[in-house]
Design a protein around this motif. Structure first.
Motif, PDB file in Angstrom:
ATOM      1  N   ALA A  66      43.012  30.612  43.294  1.00 18.87           N
ATOM      2  CA  ALA A  66      43.118  30.610  41.836  1.00 18.87           C
ATOM      3  C   ALA A  66      44.372  31.362  41.391  1.00 18.87           C
ATOM      4  O   ALA A  66      44.822  32.287  42.080  1.00 18.87           O
ATOM      5  CB  ALA A  66      41.873  31.268  41.233  1.00 18.87           C
ATOM      6  N   ASP A  67      44.919  30.958  40.273  1.00 20.16           N
ATOM      7  CA  ASP A  67      46.036  31.692  39.666  1.00 20.16           C
ATOM      8  C   ASP A  67      45.432  32.901  38.952  1.00 20.16           C
ATOM      9  O   ASP A  67      44.927  32.796  37.827  1.00 20.16           O
ATOM     10  CB  ASP A  67      46.763  30.771  38.681  1.00 20.16           C
ATOM     11  CG  ASP A  67      47.956  31.462  38.027  1.00 20.16           C
ATOM     12  OD1 ASP A  67      47.976  32.708  37.969  1.00 20.16           O
ATOM     13  OD2 ASP A  67      48.854  30.740  37.568  1.00 20.16           O
ATOM     14  N   ILE A  68      45.458  34.035  39.629  1.00 23.05           N
ATOM     15  CA  ILE A  68      44.732  35.217  39.146  1.00 23.05           C
ATOM     16  C   ILE A  68      45.295  35.714  37.817  1.00 23.05           C
ATOM     17  O   ILE A  68      44.550  36.103  36.913  1.00 23.05           O
ATOM     18  CB  ILE A  68      44.762  36.336  40.223  1.00 23.05           C
ATOM     19  CG1 ILE A  68      43.907  35.910  41.427  1.00 23.05           C
ATOM     20  CG2 ILE A  68      44.284  37.667  39.659  1.00 23.05           C
ATOM     21  CD1 ILE A  68      42.425  35.781  41.139  1.00 23.05           C
ATOM     22  N   THR A  73      44.217  36.434  32.103  1.00 22.82           N
ATOM     23  CA  THR A  73      44.660  36.258  30.714  1.00 22.82           C
ATOM     24  C   THR A  73      43.642  35.421  29.933  1.00 22.82           C
ATOM     25  O   THR A  73      43.231  35.779  28.823  1.00 22.82           O
ATOM     26  CB  THR A  73      46.050  35.579  30.687  1.00 22.82           C
ATOM     27  OG1 THR A  73      46.966  36.414  31.388  1.00 22.82           O
ATOM     28  CG2 THR A  73      46.534  35.360  29.263  1.00 22.82           C
ATOM     29  N   ASP A  74      43.205  34.323  30.539  1.00 23.09           N
ATOM     30  CA  ASP A  74      42.266  33.420  29.856  1.00 23.09           C
ATOM     31  C   ASP A  74      40.891  34.065  29.625  1.00 23.09           C
ATOM     32  O   ASP A  74      40.228  33.790  28.633  1.00 23.09           O
ATOM     33  CB  ASP A  74      42.071  32.137  30.682  1.00 23.09           C
ATOM     34  CG  ASP A  74      43.330  31.288  30.742  1.00 23.09           C
ATOM     35  OD1 ASP A  74      44.256  31.544  29.951  1.00 23.09           O
ATOM     36  OD2 ASP A  74      43.385  30.374  31.588  1.00 23.09           O
ATOM     37  N   TYR A  75      40.452  34.900  30.581  1.00 25.46           N
ATOM     38  CA  TYR A  75      39.092  35.452  30.522  1.00 25.46           C
ATOM     39  C   TYR A  75      39.030  36.816  29.836  1.00 25.46           C
ATOM     40  O   TYR A  75      37.941  37.376  29.700  1.00 25.46           O
ATOM     41  CB  TYR A  75      38.506  35.568  31.938  1.00 25.46           C
ATOM     42  CG  TYR A  75      37.904  34.291  32.486  1.00 25.46           C
ATOM     43  CD1 TYR A  75      38.528  33.055  32.283  1.00 25.46           C
ATOM     44  CD2 TYR A  75      36.725  34.305  33.220  1.00 25.46           C
ATOM     45  CE1 TYR A  75      37.989  31.888  32.799  1.00 25.46           C
ATOM     46  CE2 TYR A  75      36.169  33.140  33.737  1.00 25.46           C
ATOM     47  CZ  TYR A  75      36.812  31.936  33.535  1.00 25.46           C
ATOM     48  OH  TYR A  75      36.270  30.777  34.046  1.00 25.46           O
ATOM     49  N   GLU A  76      40.159  37.346  29.436  1.00 24.11           N
ATOM     50  CA  GLU A  76      40.155  38.674  28.798  1.00 24.11           C
ATOM     51  C   GLU A  76      39.203  38.695  27.596  1.00 24.11           C
ATOM     52  O   GLU A  76      38.548  39.706  27.315  1.00 24.11           O
ATOM     53  CB  GLU A  76      41.587  39.045  28.372  1.00 24.11           C
ATOM     54  CG  GLU A  76      41.727  40.440  27.782  1.00 24.11           C
ATOM     55  CD  GLU A  76      41.323  41.551  28.745  1.00 24.11           C
ATOM     56  OE1 GLU A  76      41.563  41.424  29.964  1.00 24.11           O
ATOM     57  OE2 GLU A  76      40.747  42.552  28.272  1.00 24.11           O
ATOM     58  N   GLN A  77      39.096  37.571  26.913  1.00 20.27           N
ATOM     59  CA  GLN A  77      38.219  37.472  25.729  1.00 20.27           C
ATOM     60  C   GLN A  77      36.749  37.711  26.079  1.00 20.27           C
ATOM     61  O   GLN A  77      35.955  38.034  25.195  1.00 20.27           O
ATOM     62  CB  GLN A  77      38.362  36.088  25.101  1.00 20.27           C
ATOM     63  CG  GLN A  77      37.992  34.974  26.053  1.00 20.27           C
ATOM     64  CD  GLN A  77      38.245  33.583  25.501  1.00 20.27           C
ATOM     65  OE1 GLN A  77      37.815  33.264  24.410  1.00 20.27           O
ATOM     66  NE2 GLN A  77      38.973  32.769  26.256  1.00 20.27           N
ATOM     67  N   LEU A  84      32.592  41.701  33.749  1.00 19.76           N
ATOM     68  CA  LEU A  84      33.766  42.230  34.432  1.00 19.76           C
ATOM     69  C   LEU A  84      34.523  41.095  35.119  1.00 19.76           C
ATOM     70  O   LEU A  84      33.958  40.023  35.345  1.00 19.76           O
ATOM     71  CB  LEU A  84      33.334  43.284  35.461  1.00 19.76           C
ATOM     72  CG  LEU A  84      32.475  44.421  34.889  1.00 19.76           C
ATOM     73  CD1 LEU A  84      31.916  45.294  36.011  1.00 19.76           C
ATOM     74  CD2 LEU A  84      33.280  45.266  33.902  1.00 19.76           C
ATOM     75  N   LEU A  85      35.788  41.363  35.433  1.00 21.25           N
ATOM     76  CA  LEU A  85      36.648  40.316  35.990  1.00 21.25           C
ATOM     77  C   LEU A  85      37.162  40.715  37.367  1.00 21.25           C
ATOM     78  O   LEU A  85      37.894  41.696  37.495  1.00 21.25           O
ATOM     79  CB  LEU A  85      37.825  40.050  35.045  1.00 21.25           C
ATOM     80  CG  LEU A  85      37.464  39.683  33.595  1.00 21.25           C
ATOM     81  CD1 LEU A  85      38.730  39.447  32.776  1.00 21.25           C
ATOM     82  CD2 LEU A  85      36.557  38.453  33.536  1.00 21.25           C
ATOM     83  N   VAL A 103      46.106  39.523  44.743  1.00 19.81           N
ATOM     84  CA  VAL A 103      45.062  40.365  44.139  1.00 19.81           C
ATOM     85  C   VAL A 103      45.609  41.739  43.721  1.00 19.81           C
ATOM     86  O   VAL A 103      44.846  42.687  43.535  1.00 19.81           O
ATOM     87  CB  VAL A 103      43.832  40.518  45.063  1.00 19.81           C
ATOM     88  CG1 VAL A 103      43.156  39.170  45.262  1.00 19.81           C
ATOM     89  CG2 VAL A 103      44.188  41.157  46.398  1.00 19.81           C
ATOM     90  N   SER A 104      46.918  41.828  43.563  1.00 17.50           N
ATOM     91  CA  SER A 104      47.512  43.113  43.196  1.00 17.50           C
ATOM     92  C   SER A 104      47.494  43.364  41.685  1.00 17.50           C
ATOM     93  O   SER A 104      47.910  44.433  41.234  1.00 17.50           O
ATOM     94  CB  SER A 104      48.956  43.191  43.715  1.00 17.50           C
ATOM     95  OG  SER A 104      49.732  42.187  43.082  1.00 17.50           O
ATOM     96  N   ASP A 105      47.013  42.405  40.905  1.00 17.27           N
ATOM     97  CA  ASP A 105      46.986  42.550  39.438  1.00 17.27           C
ATOM     98  C   ASP A 105      46.040  43.675  39.045  1.00 17.27           C
ATOM     99  O   ASP A 105      44.856  43.650  39.396  1.00 17.27           O
ATOM    100  CB  ASP A 105      46.521  41.228  38.819  1.00 17.27           C
ATOM    101  CG  ASP A 105      46.834  41.145  37.335  1.00 17.27           C
ATOM    102  OD1 ASP A 105      46.480  42.092  36.606  1.00 17.27           O
ATOM    103  OD2 ASP A 105      47.427  40.134  36.912  1.00 17.27           O
ATOM    104  N   ASP A 106      46.557  44.668  38.335  1.00 18.71           N
ATOM    105  CA  ASP A 106      45.717  45.853  38.055  1.00 18.71           C
ATOM    106  C   ASP A 106      44.690  45.617  36.947  1.00 18.71           C
ATOM    107  O   ASP A 106      43.953  46.532  36.584  1.00 18.71           O
ATOM    108  CB  ASP A 106      46.568  47.097  37.790  1.00 18.71           C
ATOM    109  CG  ASP A 106      47.464  46.935  36.578  1.00 18.71           C
ATOM    110  OD1 ASP A 106      47.280  45.956  35.809  1.00 18.71           O
ATOM    111  OD2 ASP A 106      48.354  47.785  36.392  1.00 18.71           O
ATOM    112  N   ARG A 107      44.619  44.401  36.430  1.00 21.53           N
ATOM    113  CA  ARG A 107      43.548  44.081  35.483  1.00 21.53           C
ATOM    114  C   ARG A 107      42.239  43.723  36.193  1.00 21.53           C
ATOM    115  O   ARG A 107      41.199  43.595  35.557  1.00 21.53           O
ATOM    116  CB  ARG A 107      43.980  42.911  34.590  1.00 21.53           C
ATOM    117  CG  ARG A 107      45.120  43.268  33.631  1.00 21.53           C
ATOM    118  CD  ARG A 107      45.609  42.035  32.887  1.00 21.53           C
ATOM    119  NE  ARG A 107      46.282  41.084  33.783  1.00 21.53           N
ATOM    120  CZ  ARG A 107      46.665  39.857  33.423  1.00 21.53           C
ATOM    121  NH1 ARG A 107      46.434  39.421  32.207  1.00 21.53           N
ATOM    122  NH2 ARG A 107      47.281  39.068  34.293  1.00 21.53           N
TER     123      ARG A 107
END
Ligand SMILES: [Zn+2]
Ligand SMILES: [Zn+2]
Length: 270
Positions: A66-68, A73-77, A84-85, A103-107
């Motif tokens: 998946a494009d993490i 961004t799409d699921y932040e809502q 949780l994401l 998987v390095s995205d700190d979100r």
């Protein structure tokens, strides 16, 4: 536990477990809209962590990576105290650098590390089990590869479905008993504990009493090596599976003395 959803009156709500392994339409093998997953979790009184697939090696024609960044961004809502994401990253040796980067995205709140592929064999496919070797040696290949990737892949929080091979094994003996493979299990548990990681209690097979009995011994072994925390996950790809067998999982954890946890901002919470 802090995961209790206010106003819930069912058993799971009082337990306050998070379902820490849920796929939605972002994953190639699910069509579940995230809103449906959230509604189902709320109805059950459980929290929810989406864990979308990040697999760079798989036998499917579909893309399981998946494009993490886009997903987050799409699921932040949808993010809330109880939604949780996260991600489920396939633990591989050859593509570990790409996996680490993905998987390095700190979100991300939480990362499951899962063995779906052993060397070049997809555990879902029959070829792995058709090698000209005794069944014990084939199961030992699974353990040896799991140990290798734990050594080289530091970018996860909880080791996913340790009984994954039992789902797809073509052997008559599907349960991978603790007493038969104690050395291999203990090595995995020691490595996880040394690295500050936990073990997932995957609920997919807990409805089968022989599987639940086998897994009880495995998680008791984890406790005896010093493990104290488990995440609990259904591995749902559709709404009816969310929270499945959580009463059995809660009972196993309680009887052994394990704490059910979840992760938020990559930190363990109970
Ligand atoms: Zn998986
Ligand atoms: Zn999964």
């Amino acid at each position: 536990m802090s995961g209790v959803l206010a106003g819930s009156s069912n058993t799971l709500g009082r337990v306050g477990i998070y379902d820490c392994h849920v796929h939605s339409a972002v994953s190639a093998d699910s069509e579940m809209p995230p809103q449906d997953a959230i509604a189902r979790a709320q109805a059950l009184g459980v929290g929810l962590c989406f864990t979308e697939h990040v697999d760079f090696e798989c036998s499917s024609d579909k893309c399981f990576a998946a494009d993490i960044s886009q997903y987050l961004t799409d699921y932040e809502q949808y993010r809330s105290d109880t939604v949780l994401l996260g991600a489920e990253v396939g633990l591989t040796y050859n593509s570990r650098a790409a996996s680490r980067k993905a998987v390095s995205d700190d979100r991300l709140d939480f990362i499951i590390g899962s063995v779906h592929i052993v060397r070049d064999y997809d555990l879902f496919m029959p070829e792995f089990y058709e090698q000209d070797l005794p069944w014990e040696d084939i199961y030992r290949q699974y353990f040896a590869f799991t140990i290798k990737v734990i050594e080289h892949c530091e970018y996860f929080d909880s080791l996913g479905h340790i009984d994954y091979i039992s789902r797809y094994s073509r052997f008559d003996i599907k349960n991978v008993e603790y007493n038969t493979f104690r050395k291999e299990y203990d090595k995995i548990f020691e490595m996880l504990i040394d690295r500050g990681k936990v073990l997932e209690l995957n609920t997919r097979r807990l409805g089968d009493p022989s599987a639940a009995k086998c897994l009880y011994s495995v998680y008791e072994g984890y406790y005896n090596r010093g493990g104290r925390y488990v995440t609990v996950g259904s591995d749902a790809h559709s709404t009816e599976v969310i929270g499945a067998n959580f009463d059995i999982a809660a009972d196993i954890a309680k009887r052994i003395g394990l704490n059910i946890c979840y992760f938020k901002n990559r930190r363990l919470r109970v």
